[in-house]
Structure formats: structure tokens, C-alpha cells
Design a protein around this motif. Structure first.
Motif, PDB file in Angstrom:
ATOM      1  N   LYS A  46       0.821  -1.217   0.000  1.00  0.00           N
ATOM      2  CA  LYS A  46       0.000   0.000   0.000  1.00  0.00           C
ATOM      3  C   LYS A  46       0.855   1.268   0.000  1.00  0.00           C
ATOM      4  O   LYS A  46       0.510   2.253  -0.659  1.00  0.00           O
ATOM      5  N   SER A  47       1.942   1.254   0.729  1.00  0.00           N
ATOM      6  CA  SER A  47       2.748   2.471   0.850  1.00  0.00           C
ATOM      7  C   SER A  47       3.769   2.628  -0.273  1.00  0.00           C
ATOM      8  O   SER A  47       3.953   3.724  -0.817  1.00  0.00           O
ATOM      9  N   ASN A  48       4.433   1.549  -0.648  1.00  0.00           N
ATOM     10  CA  ASN A  48       5.473   1.621  -1.677  1.00  0.00           C
ATOM     11  C   ASN A  48       5.078   0.995  -3.005  1.00  0.00           C
ATOM     12  O   ASN A  48       5.620   1.337  -4.044  1.00  0.00           O
ATOM     13  N   GLY A  49       4.149   0.067  -2.952  1.00  0.00           N
ATOM     14  CA  GLY A  49       3.667  -0.563  -4.175  1.00  0.00           C
ATOM     15  C   GLY A  49       4.627  -1.580  -4.767  1.00  0.00           C
ATOM     16  O   GLY A  49       5.650  -1.929  -4.176  1.00  0.00           O
ATOM     17  N   GLU A  50       4.262  -2.077  -5.934  1.00  0.00           N
ATOM     18  CA  GLU A  50       5.102  -2.999  -6.700  1.00  0.00           C
ATOM     19  C   GLU A  50       5.685  -2.246  -7.891  1.00  0.00           C
ATOM     20  O   GLU A  50       5.094  -1.297  -8.392  1.00  0.00           O
ATOM     21  N   ARG A  51       6.833  -2.699  -8.354  1.00  0.00           N
ATOM     22  CA  ARG A  51       7.460  -2.077  -9.521  1.00  0.00           C
ATOM     23  C   ARG A  51       7.707  -3.139 -10.583  1.00  0.00           C
ATOM     24  O   ARG A  51       8.290  -4.186 -10.299  1.00  0.00           O
ATOM     25  N   LEU A  52       7.267  -2.839 -11.802  1.00  0.00           N
ATOM     26  CA  LEU A  52       7.439  -3.764 -12.902  1.00  0.00           C
ATOM     27  C   LEU A  52       8.750  -3.491 -13.620  1.00  0.00           C
ATOM     28  O   LEU A  52       9.213  -2.346 -13.679  1.00  0.00           O
ATOM     29  N   LEU A  53       9.324  -4.529 -14.180  1.00  0.00           N
ATOM     30  CA  LEU A  53      10.563  -4.364 -14.938  1.00  0.00           C
ATOM     31  C   LEU A  53      10.339  -3.466 -16.145  1.00  0.00           C
ATOM     32  O   LEU A  53      11.250  -2.747 -16.577  1.00  0.00           O
ATOM     33  N   SER A  54       9.134  -3.495 -16.703  1.00  0.00           N
ATOM     34  CA  SER A  54       8.839  -2.674 -17.878  1.00  0.00           C
ATOM     35  C   SER A  54       8.732  -1.191 -17.549  1.00  0.00           C
ATOM     36  O   SER A  54       8.904  -0.341 -18.420  1.00  0.00           O
ATOM     37  N   ASP A  55       8.442  -0.873 -16.281  1.00  0.00           N
ATOM     38  CA  ASP A  55       8.322   0.528 -15.860  1.00  0.00           C
ATOM     39  C   ASP A  55       8.693   0.645 -14.383  1.00  0.00           C
ATOM     40  O   ASP A  55       7.841   0.870 -13.527  1.00  0.00           O
ATOM     41  N   PRO A  56       9.977   0.505 -14.069  1.00  0.00           N
ATOM     42  CA  PRO A  56      10.408   0.476 -12.661  1.00  0.00           C
ATOM     43  C   PRO A  56      10.245   1.797 -11.924  1.00  0.00           C
ATOM     44  O   PRO A  56      10.290   1.824 -10.699  1.00  0.00           O
ATOM     45  N   ASP A  57      10.053   2.901 -12.667  1.00  0.00           N
ATOM     46  CA  ASP A  57       9.927   4.213 -12.031  1.00  0.00           C
ATOM     47  C   ASP A  57       8.507   4.524 -11.559  1.00  0.00           C
ATOM     48  O   ASP A  57       8.282   5.515 -10.864  1.00  0.00           O
ATOM     49  N   ILE A  86       3.222   0.568  -8.513  1.00  0.00           N
ATOM     50  CA  ILE A  86       1.815   0.167  -8.580  1.00  0.00           C
ATOM     51  C   ILE A  86       1.347  -0.040  -7.150  1.00  0.00           C
ATOM     52  O   ILE A  86       1.708  -1.024  -6.510  1.00  0.00           O
ATOM     53  N   LYS A  87       0.555   0.895  -6.657  1.00  0.00           N
ATOM     54  CA  LYS A  87       0.143   0.834  -5.256  1.00  0.00           C
ATOM     55  C   LYS A  87      -1.201   0.126  -5.094  1.00  0.00           C
ATOM     56  O   LYS A  87      -2.057   0.152  -5.971  1.00  0.00           O
ATOM     57  N   TYR A  88      -1.324  -0.498  -3.925  1.00  0.00           N
ATOM     58  CA  TYR A  88      -2.532  -1.238  -3.580  1.00  0.00           C
ATOM     59  C   TYR A  88      -3.335  -0.446  -2.547  1.00  0.00           C
ATOM     60  O   TYR A  88      -2.790   0.420  -1.853  1.00  0.00           O
ATOM     61  N   VAL A  89      -4.610  -0.764  -2.459  1.00  0.00           N
ATOM     62  CA  VAL A  89      -5.479  -0.101  -1.485  1.00  0.00           C
ATOM     63  C   VAL A  89      -6.108  -1.147  -0.577  1.00  0.00           C
ATOM     64  O   VAL A  89      -6.189  -2.331  -0.923  1.00  0.00           O
ATOM     65  N   THR A  90      -6.552  -0.715   0.585  1.00  0.00           N
ATOM     66  CA  THR A  90      -7.144  -1.616   1.576  1.00  0.00           C
ATOM     67  C   THR A  90      -8.465  -2.189   1.078  1.00  0.00           C
ATOM     68  O   THR A  90      -9.293  -1.475   0.506  1.00  0.00           O
ATOM     69  N   ASN A 139      -5.391  -4.489  -6.048  1.00  0.00           N
ATOM     70  CA  ASN A 139      -5.240  -3.570  -7.163  1.00  0.00           C
ATOM     71  C   ASN A 139      -6.005  -4.171  -8.330  1.00  0.00           C
ATOM     72  O   ASN A 139      -5.649  -5.250  -8.812  1.00  0.00           O
ATOM     73  N   LEU A 140      -7.044  -3.476  -8.768  1.00  0.00           N
ATOM     74  CA  LEU A 140      -7.891  -4.024  -9.823  1.00  0.00           C
ATOM     75  C   LEU A 140      -7.171  -4.098 -11.162  1.00  0.00           C
ATOM     76  O   LEU A 140      -7.381  -5.028 -11.938  1.00  0.00           O
ATOM     77  N   LYS A 141      -6.332  -3.116 -11.443  1.00  0.00           N
ATOM     78  CA  LYS A 141      -5.606  -3.127 -12.718  1.00  0.00           C
ATOM     79  C   LYS A 141      -4.694  -4.338 -12.811  1.00  0.00           C
ATOM     80  O   LYS A 141      -4.568  -4.960 -13.870  1.00  0.00           O
ATOM     81  N   GLU A 142      -4.055  -4.672 -11.694  1.00  0.00           N
ATOM     82  CA  GLU A 142      -3.183  -5.844 -11.655  1.00  0.00           C
ATOM     83  C   GLU A 142      -3.954  -7.135 -11.422  1.00  0.00           C
ATOM     84  O   GLU A 142      -3.390  -8.233 -11.519  1.00  0.00           O
ATOM     85  N   SER A 143      -5.232  -7.011 -11.090  1.00  0.00           N
ATOM     86  CA  SER A 143      -6.106  -8.172 -10.845  1.00  0.00           C
ATOM     87  C   SER A 143      -5.563  -9.055  -9.726  1.00  0.00           C
ATOM     88  O   SER A 143      -5.580 -10.288  -9.819  1.00  0.00           O
TER      89      SER A 143
END
Length: 201
Positions: free
Chosen positions: A129-140, A143-147, A158-162
Motif C-alpha cells: 500500500k505504501s510503496n507498491g510494486e514495480r514492474l521491470l517494464s516501468d520500474p519508475d 503500482i500501489k494497492y489499497v485496503t 489492485n484491480l488493474k493488476e487483478s
């Protein structure tokens, strides 16, 4: 040297040799016992690695069929790679002419450093939630999650990440979908499967 002196010298040498041999045998026995005890102590102190529980044990094909409004005989189940102390996975798949590789992944994640970080599971969720995940395709771009309320004490999605993560004790569970575009269906899957797994413990 007379015969009597030679005899006494010989007896003395024999006694000295005998005494020395006994002392060495005693030392060897002590060393062997100490070595054996040390080996046993190491064996006993080695932590026992336990495998994670099967994340699909509480979820039946009927549960998946109801969530997807499909016939149960269309659902197949497959266990993932060999279970370990850090990861255990399983998949539910179904045939859909319009959605290739449609599936739901359930995964149990264990603490990789239990001796160093006892609060790993809760921190794992909060970090999403605070730092999120980072993909190799876009490490900058994190991708943050919500409660996600209503599914245990620590849950995020995260709905986008399913994907949805939730905690049960020291274990983090992942529910991920592939081929499902409807966000309402995703949310239903996250909540339903999350609560089924939590309620089974």
C-alpha cells in the motif's frame, strides 16, 4: 646392569606404557563422546522447515463455478510447483472460447527470513500500500494497492493488476485472476475466496 636391575627397568617401562595407553584411550573416549554430543546438538538445533498449507484446500471447484456462473465440470484444478516453506501455488482454469488462459491463481507466501523478521506478513501488506510494486517494464512507476475491507485484518488489492493479498497469521495469501475484465467480478472473487480461506483456519 645386573639381571635384577634390568628386570626392574623392564617392569617400569611396561607400567609407564600401560598407564600412558590408558590415559590416551580415556582422552579418545572423551573426545569421541564430546564430538558425538556436538553433532547431536547441531542436529537438534537445526530448524525444521515446514511446507506451507495448500491454498486451494478450502476452495472447491463448486465455489469457483458459482463465482463465475459456470458449470462445475468446466472447472479444472492444478497444483503448482513443489510446495516449499516460502511459496505454494495452485490454479483453477476453465474453457472459454473468448478468453485464452482464463484462470484464478491462489498462492500462499511464507516468511523468507523468519529468524530475522517476525512481522514480515503484516509488513508485506503495508508495503504494497505504501510503496507498491514495480514492474521491470516501468520500474519508475510504483503500482500501489489499497485496503480491501471485510477480509481479515490486513488486506490489499489492485484491480488493474487483478491481484489481492491478505494475511493469515504469518502467511500471506494471493488471489490473482487472468482473463476477467469485470471489476465487480474481480472484487467478488477477492472477497469470497479470501473469506473462505480465512474462515477455514
Amino acid at each position: 646392569m645386573n639381571i635384577r636391575g634390568f628386570f626392574m627397568l623392564s617392569v617400569s617401562i611396561v607400567w609407564i606404557c600401560f598407564f600412558t595407553a590408558c590415559r590416551q584411550d580415556g582422552k579418545n573416549s572423551t573426545n569421541e563422546a564430546t564430538t558425538t554430543d556436538a553433532v547431536e546438538e547441531v542436529k537438534n538445533s537445526t530448524p525444521v522447515k515446514t511446507t506451507l498449507p495448500d491454498p486451494c484446500a478450502a476452495v472447491s471447484k463448486a465455489d469457483i463455478a458459482r463465482l463465475l456462473s459456470k458449470s462445475e465440470d468446466k472447472i479444472t484444478y492444478k497444483s503448482g510447483s513443489s510446495p516449499s516453506s516460502t511459496t505454494r501455488s495452485c490454479f483453477y482454469r476453465w474453457t472459454d472460447a473468448t478468453i485464452p488462459n482464463a484462470a484464478i491463481l491462489l498462492q500462499a507466501l511464507g516468511n523468507p527470513v523468519p529468524d530475522e523478521f517476525t512481522g514480515w506478513a503484516a509488513a508485506f501488506i503495508e508495503n504494497k500500500k505504501s510503496n507498491g510494486e514495480r514492474l521491470l517494464s516501468d520500474p519508475d512507476t510504483p503500482i500501489k494497492y489499497v485496503t480491501l475491507k471485510g477480509v481479515g485484518d490486513h488486506t490489499c488489492y489492485n484491480l488493474k493488476e487483478s491481484k489481492c493479498y491478505f494475511r493469515l497469521g504469518d502467511i500471506v495469501y494471493l488471489v490473482a485472476t487472468n482473463g476477467i475484465d469485470d471489476d465487480d467480478v474481480k472484487m467478488s472473487i477477492f472477497r469470497t475466496l479470501g473469506n473462505i480461506i480465512l474462515d477455514s483456519k
